[in-house]
Write a protein that holds these residues in place. Sequence first.
Motif, PDB file in Angstrom:
ATOM      1  N   PRO A  17       0.947  -1.192  -0.161  1.00 14.86           N
ATOM      2  CA  PRO A  17       0.118   0.007   0.154  1.00 14.86           C
ATOM      3  C   PRO A  17       0.866   1.243   0.023  1.00 14.86           C
ATOM      4  O   PRO A  17       2.074   1.067   0.485  1.00 14.86           O
ATOM      5  N   ARG A  53       2.031   4.570   1.462  1.00 15.57           N
ATOM      6  CA  ARG A  53       2.325   5.010   2.714  1.00 15.57           C
ATOM      7  C   ARG A  53       2.520   6.327   2.830  1.00 15.57           C
ATOM      8  O   ARG A  53       3.753   6.921   2.123  1.00 15.57           O
ATOM      9  N   GLN A  81      -9.916   3.093  10.285  1.00 16.93           N
ATOM     10  CA  GLN A  81      -9.264   3.613   9.144  1.00 16.93           C
ATOM     11  C   GLN A  81      -7.985   3.078   8.986  1.00 16.93           C
ATOM     12  O   GLN A  81      -7.072   2.710  10.079  1.00 16.93           O
ATOM     13  N   PRO A  82      -7.169   3.184   7.780  1.00 16.26           N
ATOM     14  CA  PRO A  82      -5.921   2.998   7.693  1.00 16.26           C
ATOM     15  C   PRO A  82      -5.009   4.058   8.236  1.00 16.26           C
ATOM     16  O   PRO A  82      -4.289   4.515   7.358  1.00 16.26           O
ATOM     17  N   VAL A  83      -4.965   4.303   9.672  1.00 13.35           N
ATOM     18  CA  VAL A  83      -4.357   5.150  10.158  1.00 13.35           C
ATOM     19  C   VAL A  83      -3.722   4.930  11.395  1.00 13.35           C
ATOM     20  O   VAL A  83      -4.265   3.971  12.210  1.00 13.35           O
ATOM     21  N   GLN A  84      -2.354   5.363  11.482  1.00 13.91           N
ATOM     22  CA  GLN A  84      -1.805   5.021  12.777  1.00 13.91           C
ATOM     23  C   GLN A  84      -0.958   6.316  13.294  1.00 13.91           C
ATOM     24  O   GLN A  84      -0.716   7.155  12.339  1.00 13.91           O
ATOM     25  N   GLN A 143      -2.113   4.063   3.316  1.00 14.77           N
ATOM     26  CA  GLN A 143      -1.911   3.912   4.801  1.00 14.77           C
ATOM     27  C   GLN A 143      -1.393   5.367   5.190  1.00 14.77           C
ATOM     28  O   GLN A 143      -0.769   5.966   4.427  1.00 14.77           O
ATOM     29  N   SER A 173     -10.505   5.535   4.439  1.00 12.22           N
ATOM     30  CA  SER A 173     -10.637   4.287   3.688  1.00 12.22           C
ATOM     31  C   SER A 173     -11.424   4.716   2.476  1.00 12.22           C
ATOM     32  O   SER A 173     -11.027   3.987   1.480  1.00 12.22           O
ATOM     33  N   VAL A 207       0.425   7.760   8.269  1.00 11.12           N
ATOM     34  CA  VAL A 207       1.044   7.630   9.475  1.00 11.12           C
ATOM     35  C   VAL A 207       1.358   9.106  10.029  1.00 11.12           C
ATOM     36  O   VAL A 207       1.956   9.947   9.298  1.00 11.12           O
ATOM     37  N   ASP A 253      -6.152   2.697  -1.412  1.00 10.75           N
ATOM     38  CA  ASP A 253      -5.041   1.704  -1.534  1.00 10.75           C
ATOM     39  C   ASP A 253      -3.959   2.624  -0.568  1.00 10.75           C
ATOM     40  O   ASP A 253      -2.635   2.330  -1.058  1.00 10.75           O
TER      41      ASP A 253
END
Length: 340
Positions: A16, A18, A77-80, A49, A42, A51, A47
């Motif tokens: 993905p 990033r 969600q694709p979140v950190q 992610q 998302s 950070v 596609d």
Amino acid sequence: MNASASSSPAPRRAGPIRIAITTGEPAGVGPELTAAALAGASAHWPDAQFVVLGDSALLEARAKAASVDWAAVLAHQPVQVEHVALATPAKPGKLDAANGRYVLALLDRAIDGALAGEFDAIVTAPLQKSTINDAGVPFTGHTEYLAERTHTRRVVMMLAGTGARPLRVALATTHLPLKDVSAALTVEGLVETLGIIDHDLRHHFGVRLPRILVTGLNPHAGENGYLGREEIDTISPALAAASAQGIDARGPYPADTLFQPRYLKDADCVLAMFHDQGLPVLKYATFGEGINVTLGLPIVRTSVDHGTALDLAGTGRADAGSLIAALDTAVSMARHRRAI
């Protein structure tokens, strides 16, 4: 990579896309805009992610101010979040020089990760230059700092609107006093700048044959030398040299008439000679949805087209449109870069 960069291009990543997000000045709107922009990550960017670089407690508090359920974002969600601790607690709208180095730490982490291939792109929320300078670190702006940290001899600031045929305005000079602009313009420098614009529009934006319109420096593009000779002695020779390299760059055009639909309809970018020649027009046309892109770097970097908005920080009233557009563009540029 264009000839201006002395560092190698960042390695290509698999998997993905990033994106690293620096949340900027902690007293400004950056943290809450980040939370608001990522609430539907998302759906917007399936596609990708993300950070988020910043203080965890700060992000949670500012997300709440923006009526965003931050825990739900992190869960669904694709979140950190990569926690970087504030030097001192931050209050909305209240600058504190103690956090100047914190802001730089976020930027350094993003740059290092992008250069190492950990991130496909970085997106920067606004920072406050005075806070960093007051912390004892000489700092002119994101653009210049990115160039220094990536060992890139020449970069180009470009602001852009969004849409099917976006208005893009690049700058031959950036944060200079007006009295120093003429001396900063050289044939070699303009040719290199045009080369960077041409290269990045092709490789990062998918423009097959970029057409670049170039302003003059003086009123009426110098009026055949009666209002200044920069167009004759510097800009026109640079355009001829760029043309010989296969770059479609045209001008110099009077800046007061160039920004009309009949001229811009077939243009992919305008190159203006100084900051306040091109950007007032761009911001008038696109403010709230415009973005800032640094061309010529070995990494992808986009940003918002506005400042820290200290008066709006913590109120939940700030509009995340520009940050969403910056994220859109970063993801799109990363996709084009991977396809090369």
